[in-house]
Scaffold this motif. Structure first.
Motif, short mmCIF file in Angstrom:
data_model
loop_
_atom_site.label_atom_id
_atom_site.label_comp_id
_atom_site.label_asym_id
_atom_site.label_seq_id
_atom_site.Cartn_x
_atom_site.Cartn_y
_atom_site.Cartn_z
N ARG A 50 5.18 26.59 -28.35
CA ARG A 50 5.75 25.86 -27.22
C ARG A 50 5.07 24.49 -27.12
N VAL A 51 5.83 23.45 -27.28
CA VAL A 51 5.30 22.09 -27.19
C VAL A 51 6.07 21.35 -26.11
N GLY A 52 5.35 20.76 -25.19
CA GLY A 52 5.97 19.99 -24.13
C GLY A 52 6.63 20.83 -23.06
N VAL A 53 6.30 22.10 -22.99
CA VAL A 53 6.92 22.99 -22.02
C VAL A 53 6.01 23.15 -20.82
N GLY A 54 6.57 23.06 -19.66
CA GLY A 54 5.81 23.24 -18.43
C GLY A 54 5.55 21.90 -17.74
N ARG A 55 5.33 21.98 -16.46
CA ARG A 55 5.13 20.77 -15.67
C ARG A 55 3.79 20.11 -15.93
N ASP A 56 2.81 20.89 -16.41
CA ASP A 56 1.47 20.34 -16.57
C ASP A 56 1.07 20.12 -18.03
N TYR A 57 1.98 20.30 -18.96
CA TYR A 57 1.65 20.15 -20.38
C TYR A 57 1.07 18.77 -20.67
N TYR A 58 1.76 17.73 -20.23
CA TYR A 58 1.31 16.37 -20.53
C TYR A 58 0.08 15.99 -19.74
N VAL A 59 -0.15 16.63 -18.62
CA VAL A 59 -1.38 16.41 -17.86
C VAL A 59 -2.58 16.89 -18.67
N TYR A 60 -2.46 18.10 -19.24
CA TYR A 60 -3.56 18.64 -20.03
C TYR A 60 -3.76 17.85 -21.33
N GLU A 61 -2.69 17.34 -21.88
CA GLU A 61 -2.80 16.48 -23.06
C GLU A 61 -3.61 15.23 -22.70
N HIS A 62 -3.28 14.63 -21.58
CA HIS A 62 -4.00 13.42 -21.12
C HIS A 62 -5.48 13.75 -20.85
N LEU A 63 -5.74 14.87 -20.18
CA LEU A 63 -7.12 15.24 -19.88
C LEU A 63 -7.93 15.47 -21.16
N PHE A 64 -7.33 16.14 -22.14
CA PHE A 64 -8.02 16.37 -23.41
C PHE A 64 -8.37 15.05 -24.07
N ASN A 65 -7.42 14.12 -24.08
CA ASN A 65 -7.68 12.83 -24.70
C ASN A 65 -8.76 12.05 -23.94
N GLN A 66 -8.80 12.17 -22.63
CA GLN A 66 -9.85 11.50 -21.84
C GLN A 66 -11.22 12.07 -22.18
N ILE A 67 -11.30 13.38 -22.31
CA ILE A 67 -12.58 14.02 -22.65
C ILE A 67 -13.01 13.61 -24.05
N LYS A 68 -12.05 13.55 -24.95
CA LYS A 68 -12.35 13.15 -26.33
C LYS A 68 -12.89 11.72 -26.40
N LEU A 69 -12.44 10.88 -25.47
CA LEU A 69 -12.92 9.49 -25.42
C LEU A 69 -14.26 9.36 -24.71
N GLY A 70 -14.75 10.45 -24.10
CA GLY A 70 -16.08 10.41 -23.52
C GLY A 70 -16.15 10.58 -22.01
N SER A 71 -15.03 10.78 -21.35
CA SER A 71 -15.06 10.98 -19.91
C SER A 71 -15.75 12.30 -19.57
N SER A 72 -16.54 12.32 -18.51
CA SER A 72 -17.25 13.55 -18.14
C SER A 72 -16.99 13.92 -16.68
N TYR A 73 -15.90 13.48 -16.14
CA TYR A 73 -15.55 13.74 -14.75
C TYR A 73 -14.73 15.02 -14.63
N PHE A 74 -15.21 16.10 -15.23
CA PHE A 74 -14.48 17.35 -15.21
C PHE A 74 -15.44 18.50 -14.96
N GLU A 75 -14.88 19.66 -14.66
CA GLU A 75 -15.67 20.88 -14.48
C GLU A 75 -16.41 21.17 -15.79
N TYR A 76 -17.63 21.66 -15.68
CA TYR A 76 -18.51 21.84 -16.84
C TYR A 76 -17.88 22.72 -17.92
N GLY A 77 -17.32 23.87 -17.54
CA GLY A 77 -16.74 24.79 -18.52
C GLY A 77 -15.54 24.18 -19.22
N PHE A 78 -14.67 23.52 -18.47
CA PHE A 78 -13.49 22.88 -19.04
C PHE A 78 -13.90 21.76 -19.99
#
Length: 92
Positions: A48-76
């Motif tokens: 499943r690609v692009g399915v769900g209301r939050d799919y692109y939100v999680y894609e954006h969050l992953f890319n932000q973390i990959k770029l070095g952002s640390s404004y997230f819950e520790y486990g995530f």
């Protein structure tokens, strides 16, 4: 939208039927049926690609973390950094 609802209901009915059959067969056949069911659900969920209301939100969050952002819950944050370091993308 209606088609996805029909599809999910069909998957539920297949799972229910498989579990019903697995209870009424010998141990080897039961394990085989349950293994096939789990494999089917994992494959279906994985493609499943692009399915769900939050799919692109999680894609954006992953890319932000990959770029070095640390404004997230520790486990995530830790899980996503681990996946990124292992070469996985936001699909992982």
């Amino acid at each position: 939208m209606i088609w996805s609802g029909i599809l999910y209901h069909q998957i539920f009915l297949v799972a229910l039927s498989t579990m019903f059959l697995a209870e009424r067969t010998d141990r080897v056949t039961s394990r085989l049926l349950m293994g096939l069911l789990v494999s089917f659900i994992v494959v279906f969920g994985s493609i499943r690609v692009g399915v769900g209301r939050d799919y692109y939100v999680y894609e954006h969050l992953f890319n932000q973390i990959k770029l070095g952002s640390s404004y997230f819950e520790y486990g995530f944050l830790t899980l996503n950094k681990l996946l990124a370091n292992l070469g996985g993308g936001y699909h992982a």
